[in-house]
Design a protein around this motif. Structure first.
Motif, PDB file in Angstrom:
ATOM      1  N   PRO A   1       1.030  -1.253  -0.089  1.00 22.40           N
ATOM      2  CA  PRO A   1      -0.064   0.406   0.140  1.00 22.40           C
ATOM      3  C   PRO A   1       1.024   1.194  -0.169  1.00 22.40           C
ATOM      4  CG  PRO A   1       0.015  -1.166   2.108  1.00 22.40           C
ATOM      5  CD  PRO A   1       1.071  -1.566   1.510  1.00 22.40           C
ATOM      6  N   PRO A   2       0.844   2.580  -0.368  1.00 18.64           N
ATOM      7  CA  PRO A   2       1.409   3.738  -0.639  1.00 18.64           C
ATOM      8  C   PRO A   2       1.523   3.878   1.493  1.00 18.64           C
ATOM      9  CG  PRO A   2      -0.808   3.816  -0.975  1.00 18.64           C
ATOM     10  CD  PRO A   2      -0.961   1.780  -1.411  1.00 18.64           C
ATOM     11  N   GLU A   3       0.709   3.852   2.333  1.00 21.69           N
ATOM     12  CA  GLU A   3       0.427   4.264   3.201  1.00 21.69           C
ATOM     13  C   GLU A   3       1.811   4.185   3.667  1.00 21.69           C
ATOM     14  OE1 GLU A   3      -3.666   4.230   2.477  1.00 21.69           O
ATOM     15  OE2 GLU A   3      -1.924   3.105   2.123  1.00 21.69           O
ATOM     16  N   LEU A   4       2.904   2.705   3.264  1.00 24.33           N
ATOM     17  CA  LEU A   4       4.120   2.568   3.591  1.00 24.33           C
ATOM     18  C   LEU A   4       4.903   3.195   4.343  1.00 24.33           C
ATOM     19  CD1 LEU A   4       4.742  -0.546   4.508  1.00 24.33           C
ATOM     20  CD2 LEU A   4       6.631  -0.634   2.359  1.00 24.33           C
ATOM     21  N   GLU A   5       4.418   4.863   2.701  1.00 21.80           N
ATOM     22  CA  GLU A   5       5.461   5.494   2.805  1.00 21.80           C
ATOM     23  C   GLU A   5       5.440   5.894   4.206  1.00 21.80           C
ATOM     24  OE1 GLU A   5       6.744   9.935   0.237  1.00 21.80           O
ATOM     25  OE2 GLU A   5       4.407   8.650   0.109  1.00 21.80           O
ATOM     26  N   GLN A   6       4.851   5.828   4.635  1.00 20.00           N
ATOM     27  CA  GLN A   6       4.379   6.358   6.968  1.00 20.00           C
ATOM     28  C   GLN A   6       5.386   6.578   7.225  1.00 20.00           C
ATOM     29  OE1 GLN A   6       0.879   6.248   8.033  1.00 20.00           O
ATOM     30  NE2 GLN A   6      -0.548   6.555   6.586  1.00 20.00           N
ATOM     31  N   LEU A   7       6.268   4.925   7.029  1.00 23.16           N
ATOM     32  CA  LEU A   7       7.239   4.605   7.656  1.00 23.16           C
ATOM     33  C   LEU A   7       8.705   4.954   7.342  1.00 23.16           C
ATOM     34  CD1 LEU A   7       6.472   0.920   8.393  1.00 23.16           C
ATOM     35  CD2 LEU A   7       5.383   2.641   9.643  1.00 23.16           C
ATOM     36  N   GLN A   8       9.081   6.223   7.768  1.00 24.65           N
ATOM     37  CA  GLN A   8      10.209   6.323   7.600  1.00 24.65           C
ATOM     38  C   GLN A   8      11.445   6.130   8.308  1.00 24.65           C
ATOM     39  OE1 GLN A   8      12.038   8.462   4.903  1.00 24.65           O
ATOM     40  NE2 GLN A   8       9.570   7.630   4.044  1.00 24.65           N
ATOM     41  N   ASN A   9      11.445   5.789   8.888  1.00 23.18           N
ATOM     42  CA  ASN A   9      12.245   5.402   9.964  1.00 23.18           C
ATOM     43  C   ASN A   9      12.506   3.453  10.486  1.00 23.18           C
ATOM     44  OD1 ASN A   9      12.439   7.706  12.439  1.00 23.18           O
ATOM     45  ND2 ASN A   9      10.988   6.599  12.654  1.00 23.18           N
ATOM     46  N   LEU A  10      12.323   2.869   9.215  1.00 23.31           N
ATOM     47  CA  LEU A  10      12.199   1.892   8.793  1.00 23.31           C
ATOM     48  C   LEU A  10      13.520   1.477   8.369  1.00 23.31           C
ATOM     49  CD1 LEU A  10       9.842  -1.065   9.543  1.00 23.31           C
ATOM     50  CD2 LEU A  10      10.078  -0.816   6.500  1.00 23.31           C
ATOM     51  N   GLN A  11      14.582   0.592   9.217  1.00 21.48           N
ATOM     52  CA  GLN A  11      15.667  -0.377   8.920  1.00 21.48           C
ATOM     53  C   GLN A  11      16.058  -1.661   8.001  1.00 21.48           C
ATOM     54  OE1 GLN A  11      19.028   0.514  12.005  1.00 21.48           O
ATOM     55  NE2 GLN A  11      17.499   2.886  12.911  1.00 21.48           N
ATOM     56  N   ILE A  12      15.391  -2.563   8.748  1.00 24.70           N
ATOM     57  CA  ILE A  12      15.333  -3.354   7.917  1.00 24.70           C
ATOM     58  C   ILE A  12      13.452  -3.633   7.628  1.00 24.70           C
ATOM     59  CG2 ILE A  12      15.244  -6.130   8.386  1.00 24.70           C
ATOM     60  CD1 ILE A  12      17.273  -4.786  10.637  1.00 24.70           C
ATOM     61  N   LEU A  13      13.882  -4.623   6.145  1.00 25.71           N
ATOM     62  CA  LEU A  13      12.208  -4.487   5.918  1.00 25.71           C
ATOM     63  C   LEU A  13      12.241  -6.026   4.422  1.00 25.71           C
ATOM     64  CD1 LEU A  13       9.554  -4.268   4.831  1.00 25.71           C
ATOM     65  CD2 LEU A  13      10.340  -3.041   2.210  1.00 25.71           C
ATOM     66  N   ALA A  14      11.601  -7.150   5.412  1.00 25.75           N
ATOM     67  CA  ALA A  14      12.065  -8.082   4.221  1.00 25.75           C
ATOM     68  C   ALA A  14      10.541  -8.838   3.837  1.00 25.75           C
ATOM     69  CB  ALA A  14      11.938  -9.442   5.760  1.00 25.75           C
ATOM     70  N   LEU A  15      11.103  -8.542   2.685  1.00 27.66           N
ATOM     71  CA  LEU A  15      10.277  -9.583   1.137  1.00 27.66           C
ATOM     72  C   LEU A  15       9.961 -10.388   0.511  1.00 27.66           C
ATOM     73  CD1 LEU A  15       9.679  -5.527  -0.199  1.00 27.66           C
ATOM     74  CD2 LEU A  15       7.410  -6.700   1.557  1.00 27.66           C
ATOM     75  N   ASP A  16      11.073 -11.330   1.732  1.00 24.75           N
ATOM     76  CA  ASP A  16      11.730 -12.278   0.278  1.00 24.75           C
ATOM     77  C   ASP A  16      10.309 -13.146   0.622  1.00 24.75           C
ATOM     78  OD1 ASP A  16      12.138 -12.245   3.140  1.00 24.75           O
ATOM     79  OD2 ASP A  16      14.274 -13.543   3.079  1.00 24.75           O
ATOM     80  N   PHE A  17      10.064 -13.818  -0.115  1.00 27.42           N
ATOM     81  CA  PHE A  17       9.639 -15.247  -0.589  1.00 27.42           C
ATOM     82  C   PHE A  17       8.011 -15.338  -0.525  1.00 27.42           C
ATOM     83  CE2 PHE A  17      13.411 -17.462   1.546  1.00 27.42           C
ATOM     84  CZ  PHE A  17      13.324 -18.670   0.686  1.00 27.42           C
ATOM     85  N   ASN A  18       7.830 -14.208  -1.717  1.00 18.86           N
ATOM     86  CA  ASN A  18       6.736 -13.120  -2.005  1.00 18.86           C
ATOM     87  C   ASN A  18       5.630 -13.659  -3.140  1.00 18.86           C
ATOM     88  OD1 ASN A  18       4.519 -12.672   0.534  1.00 18.86           O
ATOM     89  ND2 ASN A  18       6.885 -12.052   0.504  1.00 18.86           N
ATOM     90  N   ASN A  19       5.889 -13.152  -3.661  1.00 16.51           N
ATOM     91  CA  ASN A  19       5.173 -13.658  -5.656  1.00 16.51           C
ATOM     92  C   ASN A  19       5.062 -11.431  -6.100  1.00 16.51           C
ATOM     93  OD1 ASN A  19       4.020 -16.019  -5.564  1.00 16.51           O
ATOM     94  ND2 ASN A  19       2.121 -14.958  -4.044  1.00 16.51           N
ATOM     95  N   PHE A  20       6.157 -10.804  -5.706  1.00 14.78           N
ATOM     96  CA  PHE A  20       6.878  -9.798  -6.034  1.00 14.78           C
ATOM     97  C   PHE A  20       7.476  -9.482  -7.318  1.00 14.78           C
ATOM     98  CE2 PHE A  20       6.138  -8.817  -1.331  1.00 14.78           C
ATOM     99  CZ  PHE A  20       5.732  -7.297  -1.571  1.00 14.78           C
ATOM    100  N   LYS A  21       6.225  -9.176  -8.750  1.00 20.58           N
ATOM    101  CA  LYS A  21       7.300  -9.030 -10.032  1.00 20.58           C
ATOM    102  C   LYS A  21       7.907  -8.446 -10.551  1.00 20.58           C
ATOM    103  CE  LYS A  21       3.793 -12.559 -11.710  1.00 20.58           C
ATOM    104  NZ  LYS A  21       2.869 -12.366 -13.409  1.00 20.58           N
ATOM    105  N   ALA A  22       7.845  -7.199  -9.538  1.00 22.90           N
ATOM    106  CA  ALA A  22       8.221  -5.653  -9.674  1.00 22.90           C
ATOM    107  C   ALA A  22       8.416  -5.311  -8.245  1.00 22.90           C
ATOM    108  CB  ALA A  22       7.827  -4.749 -10.321  1.00 22.90           C
ATOM    109  N   LEU A  23       9.489  -4.355  -7.811  1.00 24.21           N
ATOM    110  CA  LEU A  23       9.593  -3.788  -6.803  1.00 24.21           C
ATOM    111  C   LEU A  23       8.681  -2.801  -6.278  1.00 24.21           C
ATOM    112  CD1 LEU A  23      10.836  -3.835  -3.573  1.00 24.21           C
ATOM    113  CD2 LEU A  23      12.564  -1.745  -4.718  1.00 24.21           C
ATOM    114  N   PRO A  24       7.333  -2.538  -5.263  1.00 24.72           N
ATOM    115  CA  PRO A  24       6.961  -1.292  -6.024  1.00 24.72           C
ATOM    116  C   PRO A  24       7.696  -0.095  -4.817  1.00 24.72           C
ATOM    117  CG  PRO A  24       5.730  -2.846  -4.293  1.00 24.72           C
ATOM    118  CD  PRO A  24       7.354  -3.860  -4.798  1.00 24.72           C
TER     119      PRO A  24
END
Length: 275
Positions: free
Chosen positions: A68-91
């Motif tokens: 979701p575009p609301e993810l942009e609110q997490l401006q303090n995020l240092q670690i993001l794990a998106l492995d083992f999903n179905n992404f064909k393009a990086l959001p």
């Protein structure tokens, strides 16, 4: 909660069902970490994006293909794990998280990375293993603080010369690609400490003895007829690694010598902390 029940609930977008997936996670955790791995989710509950002080977000092993575009609110995020999903393009919203230090994108269906990735100038660790990359996106060469790059198990045949710009890079994992020669650009990167080119199609290894920072080179499972020469104290993992760089011959036969102990790559599910 059983996995089959999670899978059914994940299809239902109602707030009640999403709350069930979150298991009543209504307030920002004290440790500023949320782990929603293995929940069979097909979309990220937007409620998580209200935790604006969040530092670590693990979404591994789900069925996500967008964020979701609301993810942009997490401006303090240092670690993001998106492995083992179905992404064909990086959001693209991921590229707005400018404090990211570690990004896990392995085991998806990525064929490229967006130019906007260059905005992540604090990124130190990037995992893009087990995707559909036929070339290393040049935008990776613009991540000036990158220290660890894991690009194994793709379809890479070469590396861009621009990789030499990454003077902070210390570890590069290229196992399980389609390299037919040792990437020439790596010969001009004296700061590298670990080079892994295991399971490729390299037939000849140039000397690596001039790389002063090198500590470990893994070259096993290549159709090579020589071992790479290295400086004293550098560990080699591959054929003839405990012998001289050239194989010994006896009665016309090549004596193959292998190590019993080979350091494994860090598992894709193991999450590291930023330095």
């Amino acid at each position: 909660m059983g996995n089959s029940l999670k899978a059914i609930v994940a299809f239902v977008p109602s707030n009640k069902c999403q709350k069930y997936l979150l298991e009543d996670l209504e307030e920002m955790p004290v440790d500023k970490m949320v782990d929603l791995s293995g929940r069979q989710m097909r979309r990220l509950p937007v409620h998580i994006c209200s935790f604006r002080e969040l530092v670590k977000l693990y979404l591994s092993d789900n069925n996500l293909n967008h964020l979701p575009p609301e993810l942009e609110q997490l401006q303090n995020l240092q670690i993001l794990a998106l492995d083992f999903n179905n992404f064909k393009a990086l959001p693209l919203v991921v590229c707005t998280l400018k404090q990211l230090c570690i990004l896990y994108l392995g085991n998806n269906k990525l064929c490229s990375l967006p130019l906007e990735l260059r905005l992540l100038q604090n990124l130190k660790t990037l995992w893009i293993e087990s995707n559909c990359l036929q070339y290393l996106p040049e935008v990776v060469c613009e991540l000036s603080l990158l220290k660890t790059l894991h690009a194994g198990s793709n379809a890479l045949r070469t590396l861009p010369p621009q990789l030499q710009r990454l003077q902070e890079l210390r570890t590069i994992w290229l196992s399980g690609n389609l390299l037919s020669e040792f990437p020439p650009v790596l010969l001009d990167m004296p700061f590298l400490e670990v080079i892994d080119v295991d399971r490729n199609s390299i037939r000849f290894f140039p000397s690596l003895a001039h790389l002063p920072g090198l500590k470990l080179v893994i070259y096993d499972h290549n159709p090579c007829r020589n071992a790479p020469k290295v400086a004293k104290g550098v560990r080699r993992v591959g054929r003839w690694s405990e012998e001289t760089p050239e194989p010994r011959k006896r009665s016309g036969a090549v004596i193959e010598i292998t190590l019993d102990e080979k350091p494994l790559l860090p598992p894709a599910t193991a999450k590291t902390e930023p330095e």
